[in-house]
Motif scaffolding. Structure first.
Motif, PDB file in Angstrom:
ATOM      1  N   PRO A  31       0.889  -1.116   0.101  1.00 58.50           N
ATOM      2  CA  PRO A  31       0.037  -0.103  -0.117  1.00 58.50           C
ATOM      3  C   PRO A  31       0.832   1.215   0.044  1.00 58.50           C
ATOM      4  CG  PRO A  31       0.223  -0.801   2.117  1.00 58.50           C
ATOM      5  CD  PRO A  31       0.775  -1.871   1.447  1.00 58.50           C
ATOM      6  N   GLU A  32       0.355   2.309  -0.195  1.00 58.55           N
ATOM      7  CA  GLU A  32       1.159   3.679   0.012  1.00 58.55           C
ATOM      8  C   GLU A  32       1.360   3.736   1.342  1.00 58.55           C
ATOM      9  OE1 GLU A  32      -0.880   6.830  -2.082  1.00 58.55           O
ATOM     10  OE2 GLU A  32      -0.847   5.978  -3.951  1.00 58.55           O
ATOM     11  N   TYR A  33       2.462   4.184   1.738  1.00 57.46           N
ATOM     12  CA  TYR A  33       2.777   4.345   3.108  1.00 57.46           C
ATOM     13  C   TYR A  33       3.943   5.486   3.182  1.00 57.46           C
ATOM     14  CZ  TYR A  33       6.632   1.148   2.208  1.00 57.46           C
ATOM     15  OH  TYR A  33       7.842   0.857   1.552  1.00 57.46           O
ATOM     16  N   SER A  34       4.103   5.994   4.430  1.00 57.89           N
ATOM     17  CA  SER A  34       5.270   6.914   4.524  1.00 57.89           C
ATOM     18  C   SER A  34       6.091   6.514   5.576  1.00 57.89           C
ATOM     19  CB  SER A  34       5.011   8.268   4.768  1.00 57.89           C
ATOM     20  OG  SER A  34       3.851   8.364   5.915  1.00 57.89           O
ATOM     21  N   LEU A  35       7.409   6.689   5.945  1.00 60.60           N
ATOM     22  CA  LEU A  35       8.348   6.463   7.073  1.00 60.60           C
ATOM     23  C   LEU A  35       8.539   7.746   7.774  1.00 60.60           C
ATOM     24  CD1 LEU A  35      10.310   3.847   5.367  1.00 60.60           C
ATOM     25  CD2 LEU A  35       8.642   3.307   6.690  1.00 60.60           C
ATOM     26  N   PRO A  36       8.742   7.768   8.905  1.00 56.83           N
ATOM     27  CA  PRO A  36       9.257   8.744   9.598  1.00 56.83           C
ATOM     28  C   PRO A  36      10.770   9.007   9.538  1.00 56.83           C
ATOM     29  CG  PRO A  36       8.980   6.766  11.186  1.00 56.83           C
ATOM     30  CD  PRO A  36       8.655   6.593   9.909  1.00 56.83           C
ATOM     31  N   GLU A  37      11.178  10.115   9.524  1.00 56.90           N
ATOM     32  CA  GLU A  37      12.485  10.536   9.540  1.00 56.90           C
ATOM     33  C   GLU A  37      13.409   9.913  10.796  1.00 56.90           C
ATOM     34  OE1 GLU A  37      15.332  14.572   8.715  1.00 56.90           O
ATOM     35  OE2 GLU A  37      13.178  14.396   8.249  1.00 56.90           O
ATOM     36  N   SER A  38      14.469   9.470  10.575  1.00 63.03           N
ATOM     37  CA  SER A  38      15.290   9.177  11.788  1.00 63.03           C
ATOM     38  C   SER A  38      15.890  10.072  12.440  1.00 63.03           C
ATOM     39  CB  SER A  38      16.386   7.967  11.190  1.00 63.03           C
ATOM     40  OG  SER A  38      16.992   7.674  12.274  1.00 63.03           O
ATOM     41  N   GLN A  39      15.849  10.300  13.698  1.00 63.42           N
ATOM     42  CA  GLN A  39      16.513  11.257  14.321  1.00 63.42           C
ATOM     43  C   GLN A  39      17.809  10.819  15.011  1.00 63.42           C
ATOM     44  OE1 GLN A  39      13.872   9.510  15.384  1.00 63.42           O
ATOM     45  NE2 GLN A  39      12.219  10.905  16.331  1.00 63.42           N
ATOM     46  N   ILE A  40      18.129   9.609  14.838  1.00 62.44           N
ATOM     47  CA  ILE A  40      19.327   8.804  15.142  1.00 62.44           C
ATOM     48  C   ILE A  40      20.579   9.749  14.688  1.00 62.44           C
ATOM     49  CG2 ILE A  40      20.698   6.776  15.976  1.00 62.44           C
ATOM     50  CD1 ILE A  40      17.674   7.030  17.038  1.00 62.44           C
ATOM     51  N   ASN A  41      21.499   9.827  15.471  1.00 57.40           N
ATOM     52  CA  ASN A  41      23.020  10.426  14.769  1.00 57.40           C
ATOM     53  C   ASN A  41      22.654  11.959  14.510  1.00 57.40           C
ATOM     54  OD1 ASN A  41      23.916   7.736  14.909  1.00 57.40           O
ATOM     55  ND2 ASN A  41      23.543   7.573  12.816  1.00 57.40           N
ATOM     56  N   SER A  42      21.512  12.578  15.055  1.00 57.03           N
ATOM     57  CA  SER A  42      21.358  13.822  14.841  1.00 57.03           C
ATOM     58  C   SER A  42      21.986  14.649  16.170  1.00 57.03           C
ATOM     59  CB  SER A  42      20.007  14.254  14.690  1.00 57.03           C
ATOM     60  OG  SER A  42      19.350  14.137  16.047  1.00 57.03           O
ATOM     61  N   PHE A 287      13.928 -11.630   2.607  1.00 54.59           N
ATOM     62  CA  PHE A 287      14.450 -10.781   3.364  1.00 54.59           C
ATOM     63  C   PHE A 287      15.273  -9.724   2.490  1.00 54.59           C
ATOM     64  CE2 PHE A 287      17.492  -8.439   5.749  1.00 54.59           C
ATOM     65  CZ  PHE A 287      16.684  -7.556   6.535  1.00 54.59           C
ATOM     66  N   GLU A 288      15.081  -8.297   2.600  1.00 54.08           N
ATOM     67  CA  GLU A 288      15.936  -7.583   1.969  1.00 54.08           C
ATOM     68  C   GLU A 288      15.666  -6.028   2.652  1.00 54.08           C
ATOM     69  OE1 GLU A 288      14.902  -6.687  -2.018  1.00 54.08           O
ATOM     70  OE2 GLU A 288      12.773  -7.043  -1.839  1.00 54.08           O
ATOM     71  N   TYR A 289      16.510  -5.180   2.374  1.00 51.74           N
ATOM     72  CA  TYR A 289      16.457  -3.721   2.659  1.00 51.74           C
ATOM     73  C   TYR A 289      16.072  -3.034   1.492  1.00 51.74           C
ATOM     74  CZ  TYR A 289      18.353  -4.166   7.347  1.00 51.74           C
ATOM     75  OH  TYR A 289      18.944  -4.265   8.606  1.00 51.74           O
ATOM     76  N   LEU A 290      14.765  -2.504   1.455  1.00 50.92           N
ATOM     77  CA  LEU A 290      14.391  -1.414   0.244  1.00 50.92           C
ATOM     78  C   LEU A 290      15.361  -0.412   0.055  1.00 50.92           C
ATOM     79  CD1 LEU A 290      10.757  -1.820   0.769  1.00 50.92           C
ATOM     80  CD2 LEU A 290      12.123  -3.499  -0.369  1.00 50.92           C
ATOM     81  N   ASP A 291      15.168   0.530  -1.097  1.00 45.88           N
ATOM     82  CA  ASP A 291      15.695   1.704  -1.322  1.00 45.88           C
ATOM     83  C   ASP A 291      15.662   2.582  -0.100  1.00 45.88           C
ATOM     84  OD1 ASP A 291      16.688   0.468  -3.603  1.00 45.88           O
ATOM     85  OD2 ASP A 291      15.439   1.342  -4.868  1.00 45.88           O
ATOM     86  N   ASN A 292      14.492   2.574   0.391  1.00 48.03           N
ATOM     87  CA  ASN A 292      14.353   3.786   1.597  1.00 48.03           C
ATOM     88  C   ASN A 292      14.827   3.135   2.951  1.00 48.03           C
ATOM     89  OD1 ASN A 292      12.384   1.860   2.154  1.00 48.03           O
ATOM     90  ND2 ASN A 292      10.590   2.834   1.926  1.00 48.03           N
ATOM     91  N   ASP A 293      15.684   1.927   3.020  1.00 51.96           N
ATOM     92  CA  ASP A 293      16.145   1.371   4.306  1.00 51.96           C
ATOM     93  C   ASP A 293      15.302   0.718   5.206  1.00 51.96           C
ATOM     94  OD1 ASP A 293      19.005   2.115   3.647  1.00 51.96           O
ATOM     95  OD2 ASP A 293      18.644   4.013   4.888  1.00 51.96           O
ATOM     96  N   LEU A 294      14.045   0.427   4.472  1.00 55.58           N
ATOM     97  CA  LEU A 294      13.078  -0.287   5.015  1.00 55.58           C
ATOM     98  C   LEU A 294      13.440  -1.711   5.180  1.00 55.58           C
ATOM     99  CD1 LEU A 294      10.172  -0.165   6.522  1.00 55.58           C
ATOM    100  CD2 LEU A 294       9.184  -0.668   4.341  1.00 55.58           C
ATOM    101  N   ALA A 295      13.553  -2.494   6.438  1.00 53.96           N
ATOM    102  CA  ALA A 295      13.610  -3.662   6.483  1.00 53.96           C
ATOM    103  C   ALA A 295      12.439  -4.536   6.117  1.00 53.96           C
ATOM    104  CB  ALA A 295      14.133  -4.144   7.996  1.00 53.96           C
ATOM    105  N   PHE A 296      12.638  -5.447   5.200  1.00 48.93           N
ATOM    106  CA  PHE A 296      11.164  -5.986   4.550  1.00 48.93           C
ATOM    107  C   PHE A 296      11.346  -7.380   4.539  1.00 48.93           C
ATOM    108  CE2 PHE A 296       9.445  -7.616   0.633  1.00 48.93           C
ATOM    109  CZ  PHE A 296       7.880  -6.943   0.601  1.00 48.93           C
ATOM    110  N   TYR A 297      10.271  -7.969   5.010  1.00 51.87           N
ATOM    111  CA  TYR A 297      10.211  -9.472   5.377  1.00 51.87           C
ATOM    112  C   TYR A 297       8.989  -9.898   4.591  1.00 51.87           C
ATOM    113  CZ  TYR A 297      13.522  -8.974   9.188  1.00 51.87           C
ATOM    114  OH  TYR A 297      14.497  -8.728  10.128  1.00 51.87           O
ATOM    115  N   GLN A 298       9.116 -11.085   3.881  1.00 49.99           N
ATOM    116  CA  GLN A 298       7.918 -11.353   3.048  1.00 49.99           C
ATOM    117  C   GLN A 298       8.011 -13.020   3.232  1.00 49.99           C
ATOM    118  OE1 GLN A 298       7.687 -10.220  -1.083  1.00 49.99           O
ATOM    119  NE2 GLN A 298       6.660 -11.921  -1.666  1.00 49.99           N
TER     120      GLN A 298
END
Length: 462
Positions: A31-42, A287-298
């Motif tokens: 589906p269409e989804y959005s990811l929050p911006e990571s604040q880590i390492n800020s 399992f893979e990391y998508l282009d947006n760094d999302l950890a993807f399990y199928q």
């Protein structure tokens, strides 16, 4: 010739059409989804060449006993403080030394050696004129707030009465620290149990006035380091390599920080197939990391399966810090009537689940109990599902309070404790001080995104 060109054109058209259908199929498989911006390492680590170090020595009279040898006991004050000058100069570009009591006074470099001499803590004037009767710990804290580019090292016995931890005096302690922590700085507390041969002043009594005690052979002192975590870590490394070994009962360490999360697990690529356990060994698992760094399990799973993702706390919690006391999960679940991705045409439908999974610490791991609140047995086998998890650190932990609790004594216990004639004297209100520091860190803390995880899956009938 024309015939070949015609068939070549037709072949190219069919190939492009095929690629387009595959791409569209992939797009439709989530589906269409959005990811929050990571604040880590800020965290704003100081990267400039200007990194001054400011060292403050508590000049109160109760500190004098640390520089007088006690027969049969190991003096870890003189030896550590003797090396602290070199440790401080290893951390920064320029080092400034001070003595503090009711006020702060600079120390010239050629006078630093006096810190390990009894005369540094003595005063020959009348008591009213001497500045060795009181430890105004708020003064170096206030200085640290004024110049957050520096590293501040404070040596003190942290012996504070209740009256110093309430009202305006407490506010004078906490306000600068809150400002410091909000800017990404941290507070390292090093506790050292050393020999002691002198008088401890300012011990509360039941009647009101304070009393003194001179029979102690050992008591702890503290080195408080305020600044960037990398500089605190360097001080820790030097102290441990030169003076302490793991498990040494004479040494304790805790890190108070509003940034206890060291890294985002997606950016660091920490999540793996094995993170999800035995499910990774089933047919069709991917399992893979998508282009947006999302950890993807199928995967395809049964209705009876229980899924637990085990994440090492050391993979995301700052070493030595108080850790994380609570976690939160932002989650969304969608379904589609078409199970085959390439055939999906209708938009995904979002469920109204309020809570699906839980997060719980267990020993050295964080367990993400997937579908704990929405068991797989309630899912339909005729649908395809897409589940998105955003895992957050919600509050910093309080581990530092337990680290130091056996060295602490409350005001109300002080006289009874002293009446027992202890040879090892505890620190007044130490646990209370640590709790105050943790509370300040909690106030300065903002939720941190630890990981984002997606699951694209089917549920079998059985």
């Amino acid at each position: 010739m024309l015939n070949n060109r015609f068939w070549r054109t037709i072949g190219l058209f069919l190939y492009v059409t095929f690629l387009s259908s595959v791409a569209n199929g992939k797009e439709q498989c989530s589906p269409e989804y959005s990811l929050p911006e990571s604040q880590i390492n800020s965290i704003q680590e100081d990267s400039s060449d200007e990194n001054p170090v400011f060292v403050y020595f508590d000049g109160s009279l109760s500190m004098k006993g640390f520089v007088v040898d006690q027969p049969g006991q190991k003096n870890l004050y003189v030896s550590v403080i003797d090396d602290l000058q070199q440790i401080a100069e290893n951390v920064g570009s320029k080092t400034y030394y001070h003595k503090f009591g009711n006020k702060v006074a600079p120390i010239k470099e050629n006078e630093i050696a006096r810190v390990i001499k009894p005369t540094f803590y003595e005063c020959k004037d009348a008591v009213a004129k001497c500045d060795n009767q009181y430890t105004a710990l708020q003064l170096p804290f206030k200085a640290a707030k004024a110049n957050t580019d520096g590293t501040y090292i404070i040596v003190t016995d942290l012996f504070l009465e209740n009256k110093q931890l309430v009202g305006s005096t407490l506010s004078a302690l906490t306000k600068p620290l809150k400002s410091i922590l909000k800017k990404g700085k941290s507070i390292g507390i090093f506790g050292v149990m050393s020999s002691f041969n002198g008088k401890i002043w300012g011990i509360p009594t039941r009647e009101g006035p304070t009393m003194s005690y001179s029979e102690a052979q050992k008591r702890p002192y503290y080195i408080i380091v305020i600044g960037d975590q990398k500089n605190i870590n360097q001080v820790r490394k030097n102290l441990e390599e030169q003076h302490f070994i793991d498990g040494d009962e004479a040494y304790k360490y805790a890190l108070i920080t509003s940034s206890p999360v060291s890294q985002n697990l997606n950016q660091a690529k920490v999540l793996r197939e094995s993170t999800i356990g035995s499910l990774s060994k089933t047919d069709g698992f991917k399992f893979e990391y998508l282009d947006n760094d999302l950890a993807f399990y199928q995967f395809v799973t049964t209705k009876k399966r229980k899924i637990t993702m085990k994440i090492k706390k050391s993979d995301f919690i700052v070493n030595g810090s108080s850790g994380v006391s609570s976690y939160s999960i932002q989650e969304s679940l969608w379904w589609n009537e078409e199970k085959k991705c390439r055939k999906i045409k209708e938009p995904w439908k979002k469920t109204n689940h309020e809570k699906i999974s839980t997060a719980q610490e267990k020993d050295e791991f964080l367990h993400l109990n997937v579908f704990k609140k929405a068991p797989l047995k309630t899912f339909f086998s005729k649908f395809r599902y897409f589940y998105l998890i955003n895992l957050y650190a919600e509050q910093p932990g309080k581990a530092s309070e337990t680290i130091f609790e056996d060295w602490s004594i409350r005001d109300s216990e002080a006289q009874d404790f002293t009446d027992e004639n202890p040879t090892v004297f505890k620190t007044l209100n130490l646990t209370k001080v640590i709790k105050i520091l943790n509370s300040v860190a909690n106030d300065a803390f903002e939720p941190k995104l630890i990981a984002s995880i997606a699951m694209n899956f089917e549920v079998e009938k059985k």
